[in-house]
Design a protein around this motif. Structure first.
Motif, mmCIF file in Angstrom:
data_model
loop_
_atom_site.group_PDB
_atom_site.id
_atom_site.type_symbol
_atom_site.label_atom_id
_atom_site.label_comp_id
_atom_site.label_asym_id
_atom_site.label_seq_id
_atom_site.Cartn_x
_atom_site.Cartn_y
_atom_site.Cartn_z
ATOM 1 N N LEU A 233 6.525 -55.864 0.344
ATOM 2 C CA LEU A 233 6.674 -54.669 -0.483
ATOM 3 C C LEU A 233 5.486 -53.723 -0.307
ATOM 4 O O LEU A 233 5.646 -52.494 -0.298
ATOM 5 N N TYR A 234 4.300 -54.308 -0.150
ATOM 6 C CA TYR A 234 3.104 -53.480 0.056
ATOM 7 C C TYR A 234 3.200 -52.713 1.383
ATOM 8 O O TYR A 234 2.911 -51.519 1.445
ATOM 9 N N GLN A 235 3.604 -53.426 2.446
ATOM 10 C CA GLN A 235 3.742 -52.779 3.755
ATOM 11 C C GLN A 235 4.821 -51.699 3.726
ATOM 12 O O GLN A 235 4.676 -50.632 4.337
ATOM 13 N N LEU A 236 5.908 -51.977 2.997
ATOM 14 C CA LEU A 236 6.985 -50.996 2.873
ATOM 15 C C LEU A 236 6.508 -49.750 2.133
ATOM 16 O O LEU A 236 6.792 -48.614 2.531
ATOM 17 N N GLY A 237 5.751 -49.965 1.057
ATOM 18 C CA GLY A 237 5.212 -48.827 0.309
ATOM 19 C C GLY A 237 4.215 -48.033 1.125
ATOM 20 O O GLY A 237 4.180 -46.801 1.063
ATOM 21 N N LEU A 238 3.400 -48.736 1.921
ATOM 22 C CA LEU A 238 2.418 -48.061 2.773
ATOM 23 C C LEU A 238 3.116 -47.207 3.830
ATOM 24 O O LEU A 238 2.710 -46.071 4.098
ATOM 25 N N ALA A 239 4.185 -47.762 4.408
ATOM 26 C CA ALA A 239 4.941 -47.010 5.416
ATOM 27 C C ALA A 239 5.602 -45.783 4.797
ATOM 28 O O ALA A 239 5.628 -44.703 5.391
ATOM 29 N N ALA A 240 6.147 -45.956 3.585
ATOM 30 C CA ALA A 240 6.790 -44.834 2.898
ATOM 31 C C ALA A 240 5.771 -43.748 2.559
ATOM 32 O O ALA A 240 6.080 -42.553 2.586
ATOM 33 N N GLU A 241 4.547 -44.159 2.263
ATOM 34 C CA GLU A 241 3.501 -43.198 1.936
ATOM 35 C C GLU A 241 3.051 -42.417 3.168
ATOM 36 O O GLU A 241 2.757 -41.222 3.096
ATOM 37 N N ARG A 242 3.017 -43.098 4.316
ATOM 38 C CA ARG A 242 2.552 -42.457 5.544
ATOM 39 C C ARG A 242 3.635 -41.632 6.238
ATOM 40 O O ARG A 242 3.329 -40.746 7.025
ATOM 41 N N PHE A 243 4.900 -41.933 5.948
ATOM 42 C CA PHE A 243 5.994 -41.290 6.682
ATOM 43 C C PHE A 243 6.004 -39.768 6.550
ATOM 44 O O PHE A 243 6.191 -39.070 7.552
#
Length: 252
Positions: free
Chosen positions: A7-17
């Motif tokens: 979930l952390y990696q998913l949130g990080l990716a969503a933040e960077r996208f």
């Protein structure tokens, strides 16, 4: 990796996208010249095994893009006849054409003729298809179509005249590859200004024409066909290159 890490990696990716997407869009709309040539895999496959340079690959890529654009417009006009579909195809095409020429035009031996040609012929094609689709909506008499076709033909001829008057020349440059008796085999790049196709040509030999040397070649223009190399005009001494056909200092 547990669920929290996922979930952390998913949130990080969503933040960077959004930042990544913004950078990509900005790079596409406001391109800068690249130091690295494009990959152009399709062009590589088409001319696989032939001794062509990045200049020829880019030229072929531009041709393929334009032919694809024409084919899609043809299908749109004669199957749907909806002008909005033409806009939906043409806007991305022109944006890509601009992006590609700015990004990789520096890998062309002479970039400006290619840029003017593809901008011009693409604009004429767009207006031709758009005008025809609008004409279809108006359901005019048959003679209106004849007049319209005449106008488009005139536009093409005028653009051809402008292009030849501005960029056309009766010579090109090549590199001597082989000398055999009184003939020399010369490699000539794709040259839109001289209207000549890339390839190897046998020409009458002249003094100082040795393998590796750049030569200036007279070409014979042919109506609605590519030009034909005729003979060598000059030999440029001290220059040996197949990646550039621009002459340098000493001549013979």
């Amino acid at each position: 990796m547990n669920l929290e890490d996922h979930l952390y990696q998913l949130g990080l990716a969503a933040e960077r996208f959004p930042k990544y997407l913004k950078g990509k869009v900005k790079g596409f709309l406001i391109p800068t010249p690249s130091n690295n040539p494009p990959s152009l895999r399709l062009s590589h496959r088409i001319i696989k095994g032939k001794r062509f340079t990045i200049h020829e690959l880019i030229s072929l890529h531009l041709q393929l893009c334009f032919v694809t654009y024409l084919a899609i417009n043809f299908v749109i006009v004669f199957l749907t006849g909806t002008p909005l579909y033409l806009l939906a195809v043409s806007i991305p095409y022109f944006l890509y054409l601009r992006h590609f020429l700015i990004r990789y035009g520096n890998f062309l031996i002479e970039e400006k003729p290619y840029r003017i040609f593809y901008y011009g012929i693409s604009a004429i094609s767009f207006l031709a298809f758009l005008g025809y689709s609008l004409l279809e909506l108006a359901s005019p008499e048959i003679y209106h179509y004849y007049v319209y076709v005449g106008i488009i033909a005139l536009a093409v001829l005028l653009f051809r005249h402008y292009f030849k008057a501005t960029f056309g020349r009766d010579y090109t440059y090549g590199t001597v590859e082989e000398v055999k008796g009184d003939m020399v085999r010369v490699f000539i790049h794709d040259d839109m200004a001289a209207n000549i196709k890339p390839g190897f040509y046998w020409l009458p030999a002249v003094e100082e024409a040795e393998p590796g040397r750049v030569v200036k070649v007279l070409v014979e223009d042919r109506t609605f066909r590519s030009a034909r190399p005729v003979r060598i005009l000059e030999v440029y001494l001290g220059q040996s290159s197949q990646s550039s056909t621009e002459p340098k200092e000493e001549t013979e």
